[in-house]
Every structure is written in structure tokens, then in C-alpha cells.
Design an enzyme around this catalytic site. Structure first.
Site, short mmCIF file in Angstrom:
data_model
loop_
_atom_site.label_atom_id
_atom_site.label_comp_id
_atom_site.label_asym_id
_atom_site.label_seq_id
_atom_site.Cartn_x
_atom_site.Cartn_y
_atom_site.Cartn_z
N GLY A 153 0.82 -1.21 0.00
CA GLY A 153 0.00 0.00 0.00
C GLY A 153 0.86 1.26 0.00
CG ASP A 154 3.37 1.71 3.20
OD1 ASP A 154 2.22 2.09 3.50
OD2 ASP A 154 4.05 0.95 3.90
N1 LIG Z 1 -1.46 -10.44 -4.31
C1 LIG Z 1 -1.19 -9.37 -5.06
N2 LIG Z 1 -1.01 -9.50 -6.40
C2 LIG Z 1 -0.76 -8.43 -7.18
N3 LIG Z 1 -0.70 -7.18 -6.70
C3 LIG Z 1 -0.87 -6.98 -5.37
C4 LIG Z 1 -1.11 -8.05 -4.48
N4 LIG Z 1 -1.23 -7.55 -3.22
C5 LIG Z 1 -1.06 -6.21 -3.33
N5 LIG Z 1 -0.85 -5.86 -4.61
C6 LIG Z 1 -0.68 -4.51 -5.18
O1 LIG Z 1 -0.46 -3.56 -4.17
C7 LIG Z 1 -1.56 -2.62 -4.10
C8 LIG Z 1 -1.86 -2.34 -2.64
O2 LIG Z 1 -2.15 -3.55 -2.00
P1 LIG Z 1 -3.19 -3.71 -0.79
O3 LIG Z 1 -4.58 -3.51 -1.26
O4 LIG Z 1 -2.86 -5.01 -0.14
O5 LIG Z 1 -2.81 -2.46 0.12
P2 LIG Z 1 -2.65 -2.37 1.68
O6 LIG Z 1 -3.67 -3.25 2.35
O7 LIG Z 1 -2.62 -0.94 2.03
O8 LIG Z 1 -1.19 -3.00 1.80
P3 LIG Z 1 -0.22 -3.19 3.03
O9 LIG Z 1 -1.00 -2.82 4.27
O10 LIG Z 1 0.14 -4.65 2.94
O11 LIG Z 1 0.90 -2.30 2.73
C9 LIG Z 1 -2.71 -3.29 -4.85
O12 LIG Z 1 -3.58 -2.35 -5.42
C10 LIG Z 1 -1.95 -4.08 -5.92
O13 LIG Z 1 -1.54 -3.24 -6.98
O1 LIG Z 2 1.54 0.25 12.96
P1 LIG Z 2 1.36 1.04 11.68
O2 LIG Z 2 2.08 2.36 11.73
O3 LIG Z 2 -0.07 1.17 11.28
O4 LIG Z 2 1.99 0.19 10.50
C1 LIG Z 2 3.37 -0.09 10.50
C2 LIG Z 2 3.70 -1.10 9.42
O5 LIG Z 2 3.00 -2.34 9.57
O6 LIG Z 2 3.32 -0.55 8.18
C3 LIG Z 2 4.30 -0.81 7.18
C4 LIG Z 2 3.66 -1.49 6.02
O7 LIG Z 2 2.65 -0.70 5.49
C5 LIG Z 2 5.37 -1.64 7.84
O8 LIG Z 2 6.65 -1.28 7.37
C6 LIG Z 2 5.20 -1.36 9.31
O9 LIG Z 2 5.63 -2.42 10.14
#
Ligand SMILES: Nc1ncnc2c1ncn2[C@@H]1O[C@H](COP(=O)(O)OP(=O)(O)OP(=O)(O)O)[C@@H](O)[C@H]1O
Ligand SMILES: O=P(O)(O)OC[C@@]1(O)O[C@H](CO)[C@@H](O)[C@@H]1O
Length: 303
Positions: free
Chosen positions: A248-249
Site C-alpha cells: 500500500g505504501d
Molecule cells: N497479491 C497481489 N497481487 C498483485 N498485486 C498486489 C497483491 N497484493 C497487493 N498488490 C498490489 O499492491 C496494491 C496495494 O495492496 P493492498 O490492497 O494489499 O494495500 P494495503 O492493504 O494498504 O497494503 P499493506 O497494508 O500490505 O501495505 C494493490 O492495489 C496491488 O496493486
Molecule cells: O503500525 P502502523 O504504523 O499502522 O503500520 C506499521 C507497518 O505495519 O506498516 C508498514 C507497512 O505498510 C510496515 O513497514 C510497518 O511495520
């Protein structure tokens, strides 16, 4: 200039075990220590994309020094407030499923919090401040509001990626971008969301509440982009998922970095999705070569 703020950075301790036995001795198959915290992840991916930025927030103790040194080795400009207590270590446990155990974070003293606000006085019109992640509880619930007020007073833009009341409070201040995933979107409105139409309905509510651009990520199911320009869907590229922490980041970095370089929201959307997926398909965060490669697999469709 883009500034990222990580109020609660972490060392992400990624631990892989073959089969997890709760209550027993488990041996690690592989482990990896990465600098983490959402804003720091945004900075590292912006850097991959060749977008200059400065990372700020709070770092303390041996864990904080580890992160600072890593950013230095990647030539990322950083300007953190040094705090008395240690930066947290977050555990990312990979077995049959991924389990995360995130620390609370250090107590931040009043003078340390004030020192961060002082740093933001350097903001100028046209700068973008990316506010990402949780705040250590000692900062109180309204610290993001204070940072946003400082940002607005300098006529800079801000992006916010957090949850709950801090996100709700920020909407009226017209963030350049918010990026909940579909679960966070449902939680924000206290509903359960099943269909794409429902995601669009609630995504539009974020626009009506003040957000200027809304990305709703749906992991491997792709993402939606909602703005005054319309509603768009992008597929997620296919690949082997290695580590979705920071996907997501990375998406935020891809979007904001490209928007700042080109002003083209759809190109920013494409790069955002490619950056998220490139991270999901890597052990560490996305690198530029994979982002460029994945961009070619993304189709954007107006709904
Ligand atoms: N299994 C996957 N296959 C392909 N792309 C993915 C996958 N998981 C994540 N992505 C990519 O990353 C983007 C962000 O993922 P996600 O929706 O999991 O965000 P998030 O929940 O904020 O992520 P995180 O909290 O793990 O950083 C998605 O829109 C997609 O482009
Ligand atoms: O506890 P928070 O601040 O909500 O999330 C922190 C965290 O889970 O977010 C990043 C992935 O998005 C990781 O690098 C880190 O460990």
C-alpha cells in the site's frame, strides 16, 4: 519537494518458519530486518522512482540508528527528531499465513513532538507532505491535525494514510490523496462491503467529505481510482507474491511521485498499482526495473 512523515517507524523483522507450532519451539527458515514504517516505505519507493524527497518523523535508540543508517546508505535525505526511547520492532511472521505483530512504539515527549512541528516550518507552497501510519499513543489523537494545520498554513498539500478518527478528521482539510484498502474503507463507514459498486459508493463519500483523489486498493484484485475526473479500475498484474508488507505504501509512492512529476492522474494511478504489485512480488520493497515492467501489464478502464 515531497516530505514523508513517519511518527512510528519500525524495524520490520520478517521471520519465515516452515510450520508454525504455537506453544512449541520453532526454528526460522529465513529472516530479514528491514527499515519500516509507512512513510519510510514511501520514501524508499519514491527514491527508486527517482523522486527526491525527505523522510522525517521520530527515531530513537539502536533501532532508530539502524533505520537512519539504512536510509543514508540509500542516499535518502532524512531529517528525523531523535527521541529518547527505542524505535519499535514489528514482527512479520510468514508461515502458512502472514501474521503481523506491531509494537506500540516509544513514548514521545512534549519537546520531541514540538521539535517535529518546528521542522515543518520549512514547508513551502507546492510541497507535498505524506503522513503515513499509526501515531504512538503518547502523542494523543490530534497530533496529525496539528501537522495538517502547519501544512495548510504554508499552502502545502498533504496525503494521509492512516485509519479511524485521525483519517476522518483530515478529510475536511482536503487531502490530495487518501488510499484505504477495501477493508479499511468498510471499517471507516462501519459497514460491510461486498461489491465493486459499494466500494465506489463509499469511495465517493470520501470525495464528498473533502478528499481530492481517492485510491481504494484491493490487493490482488486491483484498485479503483475515484476523483472529479471519474471512476477508474486497474487490474493488478499477476505474479508470485513474496511479501505484501508495504504494498500500500508503494502504491502511494508510485501515485504521488508520478503525479508530482507529470501532473497526469491516470499515469500516476498506473504507476501506483505497478509499484504496489512490484513490492508484493519482492522480498524487500519494489525496485524501479520491476515497476516499469509491471506497468505494461496494467489496463485502466473507465467505469
Ligand atoms: N497479491 C497481489 N497481487 C498483485 N498485486 C498486489 C497483491 N497484493 C497487493 N498488490 C498490489 O499492491 C496494491 C496495494 O495492496 P493492498 O490492497 O494489499 O494495500 P494495503 O492493504 O494498504 O497494503 P499493506 O497494508 O500490505 O501495505 C494493490 O492495489 C496491488 O496493486
Ligand atoms: O503500525 P502502523 O504504523 O499502522 O503500520 C506499521 C507497518 O505495519 O506498516 C508498514 C507497512 O505498510 C510496515 O513497514 C510497518 O511495520
Amino acid at each position: 519537494m515531497i516530505y514523508t512523515v513517519t511518527l512510528n517507524p519500525s524495524i520490520d523483522y520478517i521471520v519465515e518458519v516452515e510450520d508454525l507450532t504455537l506453544g512449541g519451539l520453532n526454528r526460522m527458515k529465513r529472516d530479514l530486518k528491514l527499515p519500516g514504517g509507512k512513510g519510510i516505505n514511501v520514501s524508499r519507493v519514491l527514491n527508486q522512482l527517482g523522486v527526491g524527497n525527505t523522510a522525517t518523523g521520530f527515531l530513537g535508540g539502536f533501532t532508530g540508528r539502524y533505520i537512519g543508517q539504512w536510509l543514508g546508505e540509500e542516499h535518502i535525505s532524512s531529517d528525523f527528531v531523535t527521541v529518547a526511547e527505542d524505535t519499535r520492532i514489528n514482527i512479520k511472521l510468514k508461515a502458512a499465513e502472514e501474521t503481523e505483530i506491531n509494537g506500540t512504539g516509544p513514548a514521545i515527549r512534549e519537546e520531541e513532538a514540538e521539535a517535529l512541528l518546528l521542522k515543518l516550518e520549512a514547508l513551502q507552497a507546492g510541497d507535498i507532505l505524506v503522513l503515513s501510519g499509526s501515531a504512538p499513543p503518547s502523542l494523543g489523537g490530534s497530533f496529525y491535525s496539528r501537522l495538517i494545520a502547519e501544512c495548510k498554513s504554508k499552502k502545502a498539500e498533504f496525503v494521509i494514510d492512516t485509519t479511524g478518527q485521525a483519517l476522518k478528521d483530515a478529510l475536511a482539510q482536503e487531502p490530495l490523496l487518501v488510499k484505504p484498502n477495501h477493508h479499511e474503507l468498510a471499517e471507516l463507514f462501519g459497514v460491510s462491503i461486498g461489491s465493486r459498486d459499494e466500494i465506489i459508493t463509499y469511495g465517493r463519500r470520501l470525495l464528498e467529505s473533502g478528499a481530492r483523489n481517492v485510491l481504494v486498493s484491493m490487493a490482488g484484485e486491483g484498485a479503483l481510482f475515484i476523483s472529479d475526473q471519474g471512476v477508474y479500475f486497474a487490474n493488478a498484474p499477476k505474479g508470485k507474491v513474496k511479501n505484501s508488507v508495504g504494498a500500500g505504501d508503494s502504491m502511494i509512492a508510485g501515485f504521488v511521485g508520478t503525479l508530482s512529476l507529470t501532473g497526469d492522474v491516470l499515469e500516476a494511478f498506473r504507476t501506483g498499482v505497478a509499484s504496489g504489485s512490484a513490492t508484493a512480488f519482492s522480498d524487500d520493497l519494489a525496485d524501479r526495473a520491476l515497476i516499469e515492467q509491471l506497468k505494461t501489464q496494467i489496463q485502466i478502464e473507465q467505469l
